[in-house]
Enzyme design. Structure first.
Site, PDB file in Angstrom:
ATOM      1  N   ASN A 137      -6.181  -2.750   1.919  1.00 26.80           N
ATOM      2  CA  ASN A 137      -6.152  -4.203   2.064  1.00 26.80           C
ATOM      3  C   ASN A 137      -7.583  -4.722   2.137  1.00 26.80           C
ATOM      4  O   ASN A 137      -8.452  -4.088   2.727  1.00 26.80           O
ATOM      5  CB  ASN A 137      -5.417  -4.607   3.344  1.00 26.80           C
TER       6      ASN A 137
ATOM      7  N   ARG B  92       0.827  -1.219   0.000  1.00 30.63           N
ATOM      8  CA  ARG B  92       0.000   0.000   0.000  1.00 30.63           C
ATOM      9  C   ARG B  92       0.857   1.262   0.000  1.00 30.63           C
ATOM     10  O   ARG B  92       0.581   2.206  -0.739  1.00 30.63           O
ATOM     11  CB  ARG B  92      -0.955   0.016   1.199  1.00 30.63           C
TER      12      ARG B  92
END
Length: 116
Positions: free
Chosen positions: A63, A45
């Protein structure tokens, strides 16, 4: 019957032709990428957010509970293509097995963020 002059004044001519006053707008698209593989717990990320901001994209990354990462990004087709290529590799410790792209309607967002 009076005839119109063929030579119009500058003010009237400018009413019909707007040369150089408007910039062409860049074509924008929004894409969603579902990234599968070992992509959680490896800095995916953070790396994706950094790359998207470098490319001038807006959107977000998060996520998913099933172990995948979801990315939604908006910008020029070239920048989105570059982000997809980055997602296919990911950061050093990631092992990407598949990236599933799908096109979405644009939202007009102007920042990129990491979502929980």
């Amino acid at each position: 019957m009076a005839r119109r002059s063929r030579n119009r004044g500058e003010a009237e001519r400018g009413r019909f032709l707007n040369r150089g006053k408007h910039k062409p707008t860049l074509l924008k698209e929004r894409w969603r990428f579902l990234v599968e593989g070992k992509v959680q717990g490896v800095g995916f990320r953070q790396g994706c957010c950094r790359r998207a901001m470098d490319l001038g994209l807006s959107g977000w990354v998060r996520n998913l509970p099933d172990g995948r990462v979801e990315v939604q990004a908006e910008g020029t087709p070239m920048a989105l293509s570059d982000l997809r290529l980055w997602c296919e590799r990911g950061p050093t410790d990631a092992q990407v097995s598949l990236v599933r792209p799908s096109q979405m309607p644009i939202t007009g967002a102007d920042w990129f963020e990491i979502r929980n």
